[in-house]
Scaffold this motif. Structure first.
Motif, short mmCIF file in Angstrom:
data_model
loop_
_atom_site.label_atom_id
_atom_site.label_comp_id
_atom_site.label_asym_id
_atom_site.label_seq_id
_atom_site.Cartn_x
_atom_site.Cartn_y
_atom_site.Cartn_z
N GLY A 165 0.82 -1.20 0.00
CA GLY A 165 0.00 0.00 0.00
C GLY A 165 0.86 1.24 0.00
N ASN A 166 0.28 2.34 0.43
CA ASN A 166 1.00 3.61 0.49
C ASN A 166 1.81 3.66 1.79
N GLY A 167 2.86 2.86 1.82
CA GLY A 167 3.72 2.78 3.00
C GLY A 167 3.29 1.74 4.01
N ILE A 168 2.04 1.32 3.95
CA ILE A 168 1.51 0.31 4.88
C ILE A 168 0.93 -0.84 4.07
N ALA A 169 1.31 -2.06 4.42
CA ALA A 169 0.76 -3.22 3.72
C ALA A 169 -0.75 -3.31 3.94
N VAL A 170 -1.47 -3.61 2.88
CA VAL A 170 -2.92 -3.77 2.93
C VAL A 170 -3.24 -5.26 2.92
N GLY A 171 -4.24 -5.63 3.73
CA GLY A 171 -4.54 -7.04 3.91
C GLY A 171 -3.82 -7.57 5.12
N ALA A 172 -3.84 -6.79 6.20
CA ALA A 172 -3.04 -7.13 7.38
C ALA A 172 -3.77 -6.70 8.65
N ALA A 173 -3.35 -7.31 9.75
CA ALA A 173 -3.86 -6.95 11.08
C ALA A 173 -2.68 -6.78 12.02
N PHE A 174 -2.79 -5.81 12.93
CA PHE A 174 -1.70 -5.45 13.84
C PHE A 174 -2.26 -5.31 15.26
N TRP A 175 -1.57 -5.91 16.22
CA TRP A 175 -2.04 -5.84 17.61
C TRP A 175 -0.95 -5.29 18.52
N SER A 176 -1.37 -4.41 19.40
CA SER A 176 -0.46 -3.85 20.41
C SER A 176 -1.16 -3.92 21.77
N PRO A 177 -0.41 -4.19 22.84
CA PRO A 177 -1.05 -4.25 24.16
C PRO A 177 -1.46 -2.89 24.68
N ASP A 178 -0.83 -1.81 24.17
CA ASP A 178 -1.11 -0.52 24.81
C ASP A 178 -1.02 0.69 23.89
N ASP A 238 -8.26 -8.64 23.15
CA ASP A 238 -7.30 -9.39 23.95
C ASP A 238 -6.48 -8.45 24.86
N SER A 239 -7.19 -7.60 25.58
CA SER A 239 -6.58 -6.64 26.52
C SER A 239 -5.62 -5.69 25.82
N GLY A 240 -5.82 -5.47 24.53
CA GLY A 240 -4.98 -4.54 23.79
C GLY A 240 -5.78 -3.92 22.66
N TRP A 241 -5.07 -3.56 21.56
CA TRP A 241 -5.72 -2.82 20.47
C TRP A 241 -5.39 -3.47 19.13
N LEU A 242 -6.44 -3.83 18.41
CA LEU A 242 -6.32 -4.52 17.14
C LEU A 242 -6.60 -3.54 16.00
N HIS A 243 -5.59 -3.36 15.14
CA HIS A 243 -5.73 -2.52 13.95
C HIS A 243 -5.94 -3.42 12.75
N ARG A 244 -6.93 -3.10 11.94
CA ARG A 244 -7.12 -3.79 10.67
C ARG A 244 -6.93 -2.81 9.53
N LYS A 245 -6.07 -3.15 8.60
CA LYS A 245 -5.85 -2.35 7.39
C LYS A 245 -6.18 -3.23 6.20
N GLY A 246 -7.41 -3.09 5.70
CA GLY A 246 -7.85 -3.95 4.63
C GLY A 246 -7.99 -5.39 5.10
N ALA A 247 -8.71 -5.59 6.18
CA ALA A 247 -8.91 -6.94 6.72
C ALA A 247 -10.33 -7.06 7.24
N ALA A 248 -10.99 -8.17 6.90
CA ALA A 248 -12.36 -8.39 7.36
C ALA A 248 -12.35 -8.99 8.76
N PRO A 249 -13.33 -8.65 9.59
CA PRO A 249 -13.38 -9.19 10.95
C PRO A 249 -13.86 -10.64 10.95
N ALA A 250 -13.24 -11.45 11.80
CA ALA A 250 -13.67 -12.84 11.97
C ALA A 250 -14.44 -13.02 13.26
#
Length: 370
Positions: free
Chosen positions: A46-59, A241-253
């Protein structure tokens, strides 16, 4: 990949992933505070960020990982129109004025969606550009007869898929956030993050409302009614999961049924996530076929081989309405991966059960001339 962050790719043949997309995914995995990164089968650069991905951080929360089209997603409707009565030429003639501003009661619609009146915009109720569309479809195959029957839907009706997002609202939110804090992650406990999340949630609700209004406009135009089957969001950040889930071009399951579209000249699939394996992919699924070529590459390759009129009919004999001469090349089916392969990857990973396959009948992009 960064060993400090748990990373994974979902696919049967990892060598088929675009190296540029992998590099972008790796760069995201190296962000301080990133906990887990997943690349889905439709992963593309993508424009600097991959599309079709999910990213999780605890905080931490990264607005730029959500991107500018906050709340972009898909809605699927079953219409009252029997497939046997669908006539492409008749529908084509009736789809007029749908790029123009919606003439409905905007403030009332916003209020009913829990949104403030100051979010009124001429864009509400319009598709927008890029890969957004409305597509009329029919059921090609029922792949799971028991599950399909349990949905209480009809296989002989025309279905309609709406792909759009928050239009300029999401872009404005991201631009303002980047001007204040750049691409640094926001600690979720800080006021800055909470202020962003409030605006983000409003943009998501705006996008859902936008798809609903678009669907109603198109059904009204051809004189049918319908019922919503699902509405899912592809660009978002949510608690997980006690953190934060980012979706960039990803469908929720984790939100029920999912529709995964192919290109405008390919099939789409109605699927059901398999909860037992959802943790493998950060409760996320492919959101479509994923691009094979960039927009510029698609235009350069295809404009030498075809006239715009050649792309108004697909290999599946469906019709395309797109009067933007550049966009019709950028969004040609050849620019996208094979959707059957994407679905097979998800099935092989145990992430989905396919319920039905849908064939495109007519895809609407825009009637605005360039």
């Amino acid at each position: 990949m960064n060993k400090c962050c748990e990373t994974s790719l979902i696919g049967r043949d990892l060598s088929r992933f675009d190296p540029m997309a992998i590099d972008q995914l790796d760069a995201t995995a190296r962000l301080e505070g990133m906990g887990k990164v997943v690349g889905l089968p439709d992963l593309h650069a993508g424009n600097g960020i991959a599309v079709g991905a999910a990213f999780w951080s605890p905080d931490r929360i990264w607005p730029h990982l959500v991107g500018s089209d906050i709340g972009c997603g898909m809605a699927l409707w079953e219409t009252s129109l029997p497939v046997r009565k669908f006539r492409v030429s008749q529908v084509d003639r009736r789809l007029q004025g749908l790029d123009d501003p919606w003439g409905g009661a905007m403030e009332a619609a916003l209020s009913a969606a829990g949104l403030p009146a100051n979010l009124a915009s001429p864009s509400l109720g319009t598709i927008g550009g890029g890969n957004h569309f409305v597509e009329f479809q029919r059921i090609e195959d029922v792949l799971d007869t028991d599950r399909f029957a349990a949905l209480n839907v009809k296989a002989d009706r025309v279905w309609m898929m709406v792909h759009s997002g928050s239009r300029g609202l999401g872009q404005a939110i991201l631009n303002e956030q980047l001007a204040r804090t750049g691409k640094s992650g926001l600690m979720a406990s800080e006021p800055e993050a909470k202020a962003y999340l409030l605006e983000h949630d409003q943009a998501v609700a705006w996008a859902v409302l936008n798809r609903r209004i678009i669907a109603q406009r198109f059904m009204d135009a051809i004189g049918v009614s319908g019922s919503g089957i699902l509405d899912i969001v592809h660009n978002s950040v949510t608690p997980y999961d006690s953190g934060w889930l980012h979706r960039k071009g990803a469908a929720p399951a984790d939100c029920g049924l999912v529709v995964i579209p192919g290109s405008r000249g390919d099939f789409s699939y109605l699927v059901e996530p398999v909860p037992d394996f959802a943790h493998k992919s950060l409760v996320s699924l492919a959101h479509g076929a994923g691009r094979k070529w960039s927009r510029n590459d698609a235009h350069a390759r295809l404009s030498r081989r075809y006239k715009a009129a050649d792309l108004q009919r697909t290999k599946l004999a469906s019709h395309v309405i797109c009067e933007d001469r550049r966009l019709i090349f950028e969004e040609a089916p050849e620019a996208y991966k094979d959707i059957a392969g994407i679905i097979a990857d998800l099935e092989a990973a145990g992430l989905i059960r396919a319920i039905a396959r849908l064939r495109p009948l007519l895809s609407y992009k825009t009637r605005r001339h360039d």
